[in-house]
Design a protein around this motif. Structure first.
Motif, PDB file in Angstrom:
ATOM      1  N   UNK A  65       0.842  -1.203   0.000  1.00 27.15           N
ATOM      2  CA  UNK A  65       0.000   0.000   0.000  1.00 27.15           C
ATOM      3  C   UNK A  65       0.876   1.251   0.000  1.00 27.15           C
ATOM      4  N   UNK A  66       1.867   1.255   0.889  1.00 31.23           N
ATOM      5  CA  UNK A  66       2.657   2.466   1.136  1.00 31.23           C
ATOM      6  C   UNK A  66       3.282   3.051  -0.135  1.00 31.23           C
ATOM      7  N   UNK A  67       3.772   2.195  -1.016  1.00 28.85           N
ATOM      8  CA  UNK A  67       4.466   2.728  -2.195  1.00 28.85           C
ATOM      9  C   UNK A  67       3.531   3.491  -3.132  1.00 28.85           C
ATOM     10  N   UNK A  68       2.231   3.261  -3.000  1.00 27.36           N
ATOM     11  CA  UNK A  68       1.301   3.909  -3.922  1.00 27.36           C
ATOM     12  C   UNK A  68       0.879   5.321  -3.493  1.00 27.36           C
ATOM     13  N   UNK A 110      -8.324  -8.393  -7.209  1.00 27.58           N
ATOM     14  CA  UNK A 110      -9.547  -7.579  -7.149  1.00 27.58           C
ATOM     15  C   UNK A 110      -9.744  -6.991  -5.755  1.00 27.58           C
ATOM     16  N   UNK A 111      -9.510  -7.808  -4.751  1.00 26.23           N
ATOM     17  CA  UNK A 111      -9.673  -7.318  -3.375  1.00 26.23           C
ATOM     18  C   UNK A 111      -8.650  -6.248  -3.021  1.00 26.23           C
ATOM     19  N   UNK A 112      -7.403  -6.490  -3.385  1.00 26.75           N
ATOM     20  CA  UNK A 112      -6.362  -5.507  -3.074  1.00 26.75           C
ATOM     21  C   UNK A 112      -6.644  -4.205  -3.832  1.00 26.75           C
ATOM     22  N   UNK A 119      -8.294   3.516  -0.292  1.00 30.04           N
ATOM     23  CA  UNK A 119      -7.271   4.232   0.493  1.00 30.04           C
ATOM     24  C   UNK A 119      -6.731   5.444  -0.254  1.00 30.04           C
ATOM     25  N   UNK A 120      -6.578   5.324  -1.565  1.00 32.06           N
ATOM     26  CA  UNK A 120      -6.065   6.452  -2.350  1.00 32.06           C
ATOM     27  C   UNK A 120      -7.084   7.597  -2.359  1.00 32.06           C
TER      28      UNK A 120
END
Ligand code: HEM
Length: 126
Positions: A65-68, A110-112, A119-120
Motif C-alpha cells: 500500500x505504502x508505495x502507492x 480484485x480485493x487488493x 485508500x487512495x
C-alpha cells in the motif's frame, strides 16, 4: 492451457502483464512518466509478491500500500485506473493460465485493488 504453479509461471505472468501496462493508454503513464519505474528492481519484487500470495512462500517483504501513496500524490489514482489495472491483469491470466491459482490471482488482485482504490481516495481528501 497450463496451471499457474511455479516461480517461472509467475515470472511469465508478471512480465506479460507489465508489457501490456506500459503500452496502455489509461494507466501506462503512471509507470512510464510519473514513477519512472526501474524495471530491474520492480519486476523481481512483483514475482516475490505474487509468490507470497499464491504459494505462501514469504519471499516478499514490503508494504504494497505504502508505495502507492506518493504516486497518488503526484497523479490521482482513481477507480477508472484500478478498473483498467484489473482488466489487464485478468486478460493476461486468461491468455496464459487456468485453474485454482489462476482464479485466486484474480480474486486477490480484485480485493487488493478495491482496498487500494479506497485508500487512495481517502488520502486525497485529507
Ligand atoms: C492503477 C493501479 C496501479 C498503479 C498505477 C500502480 C503503480 C505502481 C507503481 C508506479 C509502483 C512503483 C514501482 C517502483 O517505482 O518501484 C508500484 C509498486 C507496486 N504495486 Fe502497484 N499500482 C497499481 C495497482 C496495484 C495493485 C492492484 C496491486 C496489487 C494487487 C499492486 C501491487 C504493487 C506492489 C506489490 C508493488 C511493489 C511494492 C514494493 O516496492 O514493495 N499495485 N505500483
Amino acid at each position: 492451457m497450463k496451471k499457474l504453479e511455479s516461480r517461472e509461471d509467475i515470472e511469465l505472468l508478471v512480465n506479460s502483464f507489465y508489457d501490456k501496462v506500459t503500452k496502455d493508454e489509461t494507466i501506462g503513464f503512471f509507470f512510464n512518466d510519473v514513477a519512472k519505474v526501474n524495471w530491474a528492481n520492480h519486476l523481481p519484487k512483483m514475482y516475490s509478491f505474487w509468490e507470497s500470495i499464491l504459494f505462501g512462500q514469504m519471499t516478499y517483504k514490503g508494504n504494497p500500500m505504502a508505495v502507492h501513496f506518493p504516486i497518488n500524490e503526484m497523479e490521482a489514482m482513481e477507480v477508472k485506473h484500478f478498473d483498467r489495472w484489473i482488466e489487464l491483469w485478468k486478460k493476461t491470466i486468461d491468455e496464459n493460465f487456468v485453474g485454482e491459482n489462476a482464479d485466486m490471482a484474480i480474486y486477490k488482485a480484485e480485493n487488493i485493488a478495491k482496498l487500494m482504490a479506497y485508500k487512495m481516495e481517502m488520502a486525497r481528501k485529507l
